[in-house]
Motif scaffolding. Structure first.
Motif, PDB file in Angstrom:
ATOM      1  N   ILE A  82      -9.065   5.829   6.791  1.00  0.00           N
ATOM      2  CA  ILE A  82      -9.176   4.677   7.684  1.00  0.00           C
ATOM      3  C   ILE A  82      -7.571   3.773   7.848  1.00  0.00           C
TER       4      ILE A  82
ATOM      5  N   HIS B 223      -7.508  -1.858   2.432  1.00  0.00           N
ATOM      6  CA  HIS B 223      -7.362  -0.825   1.181  1.00  0.00           C
ATOM      7  C   HIS B 223      -7.540  -1.452  -0.183  1.00  0.00           C
TER       8      HIS B 223
ATOM      9  N   SER C 128      -4.475  14.537   9.148  1.00  0.00           N
ATOM     10  CA  SER C 128      -5.033  14.497   8.507  1.00  0.00           C
ATOM     11  C   SER C 128      -4.847  12.718   8.480  1.00  0.00           C
TER      12      SER C 128
ATOM     13  N   THR D  84     -16.162   8.502  -0.483  1.00  0.00           N
ATOM     14  CA  THR D  84     -16.317   9.871  -0.679  1.00  0.00           C
ATOM     15  C   THR D  84     -17.291  10.159  -0.976  1.00  0.00           C
TER      16      THR D  84
ATOM     17  N   ASN E 106      -5.046   4.317   7.577  1.00  0.00           N
ATOM     18  CA  ASN E 106      -3.210   5.183   9.226  1.00  0.00           C
ATOM     19  C   ASN E 106      -4.065   5.164  10.155  1.00  0.00           C
TER      20      ASN E 106
ATOM     21  N   MET F 257      -9.803  -2.441  -8.236  1.00  0.00           N
ATOM     22  CA  MET F 257     -10.592  -2.357  -6.721  1.00  0.00           C
ATOM     23  C   MET F 257     -10.918  -4.167  -5.937  1.00  0.00           C
TER      24      MET F 257
ATOM     25  N   GLU G  45     -16.464  17.998   5.013  1.00  0.00           N
ATOM     26  CA  GLU G  45     -16.153  19.597   5.011  1.00  0.00           C
ATOM     27  C   GLU G  45     -14.868  20.159   6.260  1.00  0.00           C
TER      28      GLU G  45
ATOM     29  N   SER H 171      -0.724  16.096   0.218  1.00  0.00           N
ATOM     30  CA  SER H 171      -2.656  16.057   0.492  1.00  0.00           C
ATOM     31  C   SER H 171      -2.684  17.328   0.777  1.00  0.00           C
TER      32      SER H 171
ATOM     33  N   ASN I 213       0.944  -0.877   0.392  1.00  0.00           N
ATOM     34  CA  ASN I 213       0.238  -0.417  -0.051  1.00  0.00           C
ATOM     35  C   ASN I 213       0.399   1.462  -0.040  1.00  0.00           C
TER      36      ASN I 213
HETATM   37  C1  B12 Z   1      -5.221  11.950  -4.243  1.00  0.00           C
HETATM   38  C2  B12 Z   1      -5.844  10.764  -3.240  1.00  0.00           C
HETATM   39  C3  B12 Z   1      -4.766   9.389  -2.282  1.00  0.00           C
HETATM   40  C4  B12 Z   1      -3.110  10.240  -3.032  1.00  0.00           C
HETATM   41  C5  B12 Z   1      -2.086  10.021  -1.387  1.00  0.00           C
HETATM   42  C6  B12 Z   1      -2.673  11.645  -1.388  1.00  0.00           C
HETATM   43  C7  B12 Z   1      -1.847  11.898   0.511  1.00  0.00           C
HETATM   44  N1  B12 Z   1      -0.807  12.734   0.066  1.00  0.00           N
HETATM   45  O1  B12 Z   1      -2.112  11.861   1.290  1.00  0.00           O
HETATM   46  C8  B12 Z   1      -3.019   8.999  -3.219  1.00  0.00           C
HETATM   47  C9  B12 Z   1      -2.729   8.197  -4.186  1.00  0.00           C
HETATM   48  C10 B12 Z   1      -1.655   8.236  -2.884  1.00  0.00           C
HETATM   49  C11 B12 Z   1      -3.244   7.803  -2.425  1.00  0.00           C
HETATM   50  C12 B12 Z   1      -3.567   6.746  -2.030  1.00  0.00           C
HETATM   51  C13 B12 Z   1      -4.160   5.535  -1.090  1.00  0.00           C
HETATM   52  N2  B12 Z   1      -6.331   6.213  -1.347  1.00  0.00           N
HETATM   53 CO1  B12 Z   1      -6.198   7.668  -1.795  1.00  0.00          CO
HETATM   54  N3  B12 Z   1      -7.566   9.032  -2.386  1.00  0.00           N
HETATM   55  C14 B12 Z   1      -6.817  10.661  -3.029  1.00  0.00           C
HETATM   56  C15 B12 Z   1      -8.025  11.064  -3.547  1.00  0.00           C
HETATM   57  C16 B12 Z   1      -8.080  10.956  -4.676  1.00  0.00           C
HETATM   58  C17 B12 Z   1      -8.012  12.942  -3.400  1.00  0.00           C
HETATM   59  C18 B12 Z   1      -7.916  13.341  -1.988  1.00  0.00           C
HETATM   60  C19 B12 Z   1      -8.101  14.041  -2.066  1.00  0.00           C
HETATM   61  O2  B12 Z   1      -7.234  15.270  -1.630  1.00  0.00           O
HETATM   62  N4  B12 Z   1      -9.372  14.980  -1.951  1.00  0.00           N
HETATM   63  C20 B12 Z   1      -9.765  15.792  -2.182  1.00  0.00           C
HETATM   64  C21 B12 Z   1      -9.913  17.018  -0.668  1.00  0.00           C
HETATM   65  C22 B12 Z   1      -9.969  18.621  -0.905  1.00  0.00           C
HETATM   66  O3  B12 Z   1     -10.361  16.731   0.044  1.00  0.00           O
HETATM   67  P1  B12 Z   1     -10.496  15.190   1.207  1.00  0.00           P
HETATM   68  O4  B12 Z   1      -8.952  14.790   1.464  1.00  0.00           O
HETATM   69  O5  B12 Z   1     -11.454  14.602   2.402  1.00  0.00           O
HETATM   70  O6  B12 Z   1      -9.822  16.403   2.576  1.00  0.00           O
HETATM   71  C23 B12 Z   1     -11.365  17.451   2.944  1.00  0.00           C
HETATM   72  C24 B12 Z   1     -11.850  16.895   4.450  1.00  0.00           C
HETATM   73  O7  B12 Z   1     -11.755  15.813   4.590  1.00  0.00           O
HETATM   74  C25 B12 Z   1     -11.504  17.951   5.059  1.00  0.00           C
HETATM   75  N5  B12 Z   1      -9.993  17.235   5.785  1.00  0.00           N
HETATM   76  C26 B12 Z   1      -8.834  16.707   5.672  1.00  0.00           C
HETATM   77  N6  B12 Z   1      -7.777  16.384   6.138  1.00  0.00           N
HETATM   78  C27 B12 Z   1      -9.169  17.039   7.166  1.00  0.00           C
HETATM   79  C28 B12 Z   1      -7.530  17.499   8.794  1.00  0.00           C
HETATM   80  C29 B12 Z   1      -8.392  18.073   9.288  1.00  0.00           C
HETATM   81  C30 B12 Z   1      -7.622  18.403  11.109  1.00  0.00           C
HETATM   82  C31 B12 Z   1      -9.835  18.749   9.271  1.00  0.00           C
HETATM   83  C32 B12 Z   1     -10.525  19.448  10.384  1.00  0.00           C
HETATM   84  C33 B12 Z   1     -10.316  18.070   8.223  1.00  0.00           C
HETATM   85  C34 B12 Z   1      -9.461  17.667   7.224  1.00  0.00           C
HETATM   86  O8  B12 Z   1     -11.503  18.652   4.904  1.00  0.00           O
HETATM   87  C35 B12 Z   1     -10.951  18.533   3.424  1.00  0.00           C
HETATM   88  C36 B12 Z   1     -11.606  19.660   2.840  1.00  0.00           C
HETATM   89  O9  B12 Z   1     -12.915  19.825   3.364  1.00  0.00           O
HETATM   90  C37 B12 Z   1      -9.405  10.691  -2.408  1.00  0.00           C
HETATM   91  C38 B12 Z   1     -11.023  10.389  -3.381  1.00  0.00           C
HETATM   92  C39 B12 Z   1     -11.072  11.503  -3.397  1.00  0.00           C
HETATM   93  N7  B12 Z   1     -11.730  12.258  -4.526  1.00  0.00           N
HETATM   94  O10 B12 Z   1     -10.963  12.551  -1.873  1.00  0.00           O
HETATM   95  C40 B12 Z   1      -8.581   9.045  -2.658  1.00  0.00           C
HETATM   96  C41 B12 Z   1      -9.612   8.567  -0.978  1.00  0.00           C
HETATM   97  C42 B12 Z   1      -8.919   9.729  -0.156  1.00  0.00           C
HETATM   98  N8  B12 Z   1      -8.327   7.482  -1.341  1.00  0.00           N
HETATM   99  C43 B12 Z   1      -8.272   6.596  -0.416  1.00  0.00           C
HETATM  100  C44 B12 Z   1      -7.659   5.168  -0.355  1.00  0.00           C
HETATM  101  C45 B12 Z   1      -8.478   3.766   0.065  1.00  0.00           C
HETATM  102  C46 B12 Z   1      -6.082   4.700  -0.804  1.00  0.00           C
HETATM  103  C47 B12 Z   1      -5.314   3.941  -0.577  1.00  0.00           C
HETATM  104  C48 B12 Z   1      -5.841   3.223   0.301  1.00  0.00           C
HETATM  105  C49 B12 Z   1      -5.517   2.923  -2.439  1.00  0.00           C
HETATM  106  C50 B12 Z   1      -6.518   2.500  -2.628  1.00  0.00           C
HETATM  107  N9  B12 Z   1      -6.047   1.314  -1.606  1.00  0.00           N
HETATM  108  O11 B12 Z   1      -7.593   3.022  -2.937  1.00  0.00           O
HETATM  109  C51 B12 Z   1      -4.134   4.592  -0.345  1.00  0.00           C
HETATM  110  C52 B12 Z   1      -3.463   5.269   0.855  1.00  0.00           C
HETATM  111  C53 B12 Z   1      -1.656   5.264   0.537  1.00  0.00           C
HETATM  112  C54 B12 Z   1      -1.813   4.923   2.166  1.00  0.00           C
HETATM  113  N10 B12 Z   1       0.000   4.296   2.434  1.00  0.00           N
HETATM  114  O12 B12 Z   1      -2.169   6.304   2.589  1.00  0.00           O
HETATM  115  C55 B12 Z   1      -9.842   5.911   0.108  1.00  0.00           C
HETATM  116  C56 B12 Z   1      -9.972   6.870   1.051  1.00  0.00           C
HETATM  117  C57 B12 Z   1     -11.340   5.297   2.018  1.00  0.00           C
HETATM  118  C58 B12 Z   1     -11.636   5.614   3.007  1.00  0.00           C
HETATM  119  N11 B12 Z   1     -12.682   5.748   3.571  1.00  0.00           N
HETATM  120  O13 B12 Z   1     -10.038   6.037   4.623  1.00  0.00           O
HETATM  121  C59 B12 Z   1     -10.531   7.724  -0.925  1.00  0.00           C
HETATM  122  C60 B12 Z   1     -11.360   8.135   0.406  1.00  0.00           C
HETATM  123  C61 B12 Z   1     -10.584   7.377  -2.335  1.00  0.00           C
HETATM  124  C62 B12 Z   1     -12.542   5.810  -2.342  1.00  0.00           C
HETATM  125  N12 B12 Z   1     -13.450   6.684  -1.979  1.00  0.00           N
HETATM  126  O14 B12 Z   1     -12.214   4.824  -1.469  1.00  0.00           O
HETATM  127  N13 B12 Z   1      -4.515   8.695  -2.616  1.00  0.00           N
END
Ligand code: B12
Ligand code: SF4
Length: 551
Positions: A100, A396, A97, A208, A102, A366, A147, A57, A33
């Motif tokens: 699940i 994952h 941030s 998502t 992690n 997947m 959000e 991130s 992973n």
């Molecule tokens: C880019 C991405 C990645 C990147 C990693 C980026 C990183 N630096 O971690 C890569 C490609 C490496 C990756 C890998 C994986 N990912 Co990924 N990834 C994404 C993706 C496509 C975009 C994330 C993103 O930036 N979204 C946009 C931002 C703005 O949204 P956000 O992160 O959710 O943040 C918002 C809120 O969540 C919140 N928030 C986030 N952080 C924080 C922190 C604080 C303090 C607060 C208050 C709020 C907050 O506020 C933000 C703004 O509203 C999402 C799908 C998606 N559309 O979100 C999947 C997603 C997050 N990934 C997922 C998964 C499962 C994985 C993997 C396990 C791969 C896999 N087999 O699918 C691996 C894990 C790798 C690892 N070792 O950790 C799942 C998570 C599922 C879950 N429920 O946990 C998602 C949702 C995809 C999915 N639908 O299945 N991923």
């Protein structure tokens, strides 16, 4: 929830979970992973041809950009980096941030904060917040579901409805393919734009969608095409980009916004390119020429299964749609689920063949995975089918089932998943070759198109086809000669067509650089076989920081 007493004077640290990631350890890292999108779940069976890169991130970057408190973003720290940062600055708020998988790292980071920075308030956000009973599993002060920008603004006493400022995001870092790291010139990599979070389609397994409200709901950061156009212009000038990765789960679903964006692009003579996620029903809202004019050069589309009942696929012949998009120069990244309810050991190979038969440029596979927060998880829990005792770090989608499937065992789930990746590679060859096929088709179709912007975009993409990609194809053809004659011959045929179109330049590039790429690909395969892995760099960025020192 009361606001933080220091309001916008509070010092905020926002961090992702610590690495290294691509190894097995007690905190939940897994070699299978890695922190790499393509190598993790798309091209992982493609050996030295696998596309490898990291993504920042973005969630915490978005939050940092939209609060006025002094704020540090720490991305991909080691535990030592995290400890050092906690000790060096008296943070009032530490935001972590995570997703699940992690959770073990979040638990350890909370413990470290309590020990090293006991006055800090700990806030947990991201998908990990959907874990049932999380407040009993970790020692945190706030768990934020959904959000995060509006939550953090509220917590700091700021206007949560203020317009969203977009951070400058270079979409991928440290890209490698065929054993070489690609140069990172300004403007050479797409900018990520995040128009929204969530998706209103509400497919039962989709985390998502569920996390941001589920069916019918999502959160828009930019409502109109005009707003998006302005943000893209800003990124064009600050990052020097012409291409954008639209990080919106279903960008094309919002047709009015996309069409207004197209109008503005036409007025502004923007020859931009765009990679988008979109469901099949959303893609079908457009004539393919509209997509091309909008600059769509890459679509990530859920194909799931021919027998699935998902709304988004109703009435779509996904084979025909994929073929059509590719004929128009739009690269397609398909996504297929292994282990749907109707899958059995008897029909799964046939379903995988069907998926592979799309011949998409890239294909993600997947496992069907009930993840907390989703309708599927609720359903499986109610039916008593969730398996107990599986470490969250192993859920994952690339390992084994986490639920009791009606017909397929846990061990077989992994075997079928691996077979799907292998079969796609065997039948269709490396994704790099498939992309070149699509690009050539697009260029042939659009080289005389009346809209100059479209011609300019294809011309821009084609520079690579004539040079670096021609060399990559030479190397691929030679690589596959011994291991897969059929694929080698197909690549040869594409090279012949490219040489016919572009003549000497492509031949020179192929003959001079091709052998180097063949050598570097083989070297990379030896390195990986010997255990070489890749980790993202640690990045630290401060914002409003001067104010912090003065305060
Ligand atoms: C880019 C991405 C990645 C990147 C990693 C980026 C990183 N630096 O971690 C890569 C490609 C490496 C990756 C890998 C994986 N990912 Co990924 N990834 C994404 C993706 C496509 C975009 C994330 C993103 O930036 N979204 C946009 C931002 C703005 O949204 P956000 O992160 O959710 O943040 C918002 C809120 O969540 C919140 N928030 C986030 N952080 C924080 C922190 C604080 C303090 C607060 C208050 C709020 C907050 O506020 C933000 C703004 O509203 C999402 C799908 C998606 N559309 O979100 C999947 C997603 C997050 N990934 C997922 C998964 C499962 C994985 C993997 C396990 C791969 C896999 N087999 O699918 C691996 C894990 C790798 C690892 N070792 O950790 C799942 C998570 C599922 C879950 N429920 O946990 C998602 C949702 C995809 C999915 N639908 O299945 N991923
Ligand atoms: S269309 Fe895609 S993003 Fe939207 S809910 Fe379904 S799987 Fe999730």
């Amino acid at each position: 929830m009361p606001a933080h007493p220091k309001g916008t004077h509070a010092r905020v640290l926002l961090t992702s979970v610590f690495g290294p990631y691509a190894q097995d350890d007690e905190f939940g890292s897994r070699a299978i992973n890695p922190m790499e999108l393509y190598h993790n779940q798309v091209t992982r069976a493609q050996g030295g041809f696998s596309l490898r890169m990291f993504h920042r991130s973005w969630g915490i970057m978005m939050i940092q950009q939209n609060i006025s408190a002094p704020c540090t973003v720490l991305d991909f720290p080691t535990r030592a980096d995290f400890a050092r940062e906690l000790k060096a600055n008296a943070y009032d708020i530490v935001g972590i941030s995570s997703i699940i998988v992690n959770l073990g790292k979040v638990r350890e980071m909370c413990r470290m904060v309590r020990e090293l920075s006991p006055d800090s308030t700990i806030v947990i956000g991201g998908h990990v917040a959907a874990t049932p009973g999380l407040d009993h599993l970790i020692d945190a002060d706030h768990i934020v579901r959904g959000e995060g920008i509006s939550w953090m603004r509220r917590y700091l006493g700021e206007d949560e409805k203020a317009p969203i400022r977009h951070p400058e995001i270079v979409s991928g870092l440290q890209t490698r393919v065929m054993g070489l790291r690609l140069p990172e010139n300004k403007g050479g990599t797409a900018a990520t734009i995040i128009p929204s979070v969530g998706c209103p389609m509400g497919c039962n397994f989709c985390t998502t969608s569920a996390f941001f409200g589920g069916k019918g709901k999502f959160v828009n950061f930019y409502e109109t095409g005009d707003e998006l156009f302005d943000v893209m212009c800003q990124m064009e000038s600050s990052l020097g980009v012409q291409t954008f990765f639209m990080m919106d789960e279903n960008f094309l679903l919002h047709r009015e916004r996309a069409m207004r964006l197209l109008e503005r692009m036409k007025e502004g003579k923007k020859a931009w390119g765009m990679a988008v996620f979109a469901s099949a029903n959303a893609v079908r809202k457009y004539k393919v020429e509209e997509l091309v004019e909008l600059g769509v050069s890459w679509v990530w589309m859920g194909l799931e299964s021919p027998r699935s009942k998902y709304e988004k696929l109703k009435g779509t012949d996904s084979h025909q749609l994929t073929r059509e998009l590719r004929e128009h120069g739009i690269r397609v990244q398909g996504s297929t689920i292994i282990g749907l309810e109707h899958h059995t050991p008897d029909n799964i190979r046939e379903e995988i063949e069907y998926a592979v038969g799309h011949n998409t440029d890239f294909h993600q596979f997947m496992l069907y995975t009930p993840v907390p927060g989703t309708p599927l998880y609720k359903e499986m829990s109610e039916q008593g089918r969730m398996l107990e005792g599986i470490d969250l770090a192993d859920i994952h989608g690339q390992d084994k089932f986490n639920f009791r499937h009606a017909a397929i065992s846990r061990d077989d789930s992994k075997r079928f998943l691996d077979w799907a990746f292998w079969r796609d590679f065997e039948r269709n060859g490396p994704s790099l070759y498939r992309m070149c096929q699509t690009m050539l088709q697009g260029w042939r179709k659009y080289r005389d198109y009346p809209d100059l912007r479209v011609r300019e975009r294809f011309e821009r993409e084609n520079v690579k086809l004539r040079t670096a990609y021609s060399a990559a194809l030479w190397a691929s053809e030679h690589y596959f000669r011994k291991v897969n004659r059929e694929v080698s011959e197909q690549i040869h045929e594409l090279r012949r067509q490219i040489a016919k179109e572009f003549g000497t330049i492509s031949r020179l590039a192929a003959n001079l650089v091709g052998p180097v790429l063949l050598w570097s690909t083989r070297r990379e395969e030896r390195r990986v076989a010997a255990g070489k892995t890749y980790e993202p760099p640690t990045i630290l960025e401060r914002r409003n920081w001067v104010t912090a020192e003065e305060s």
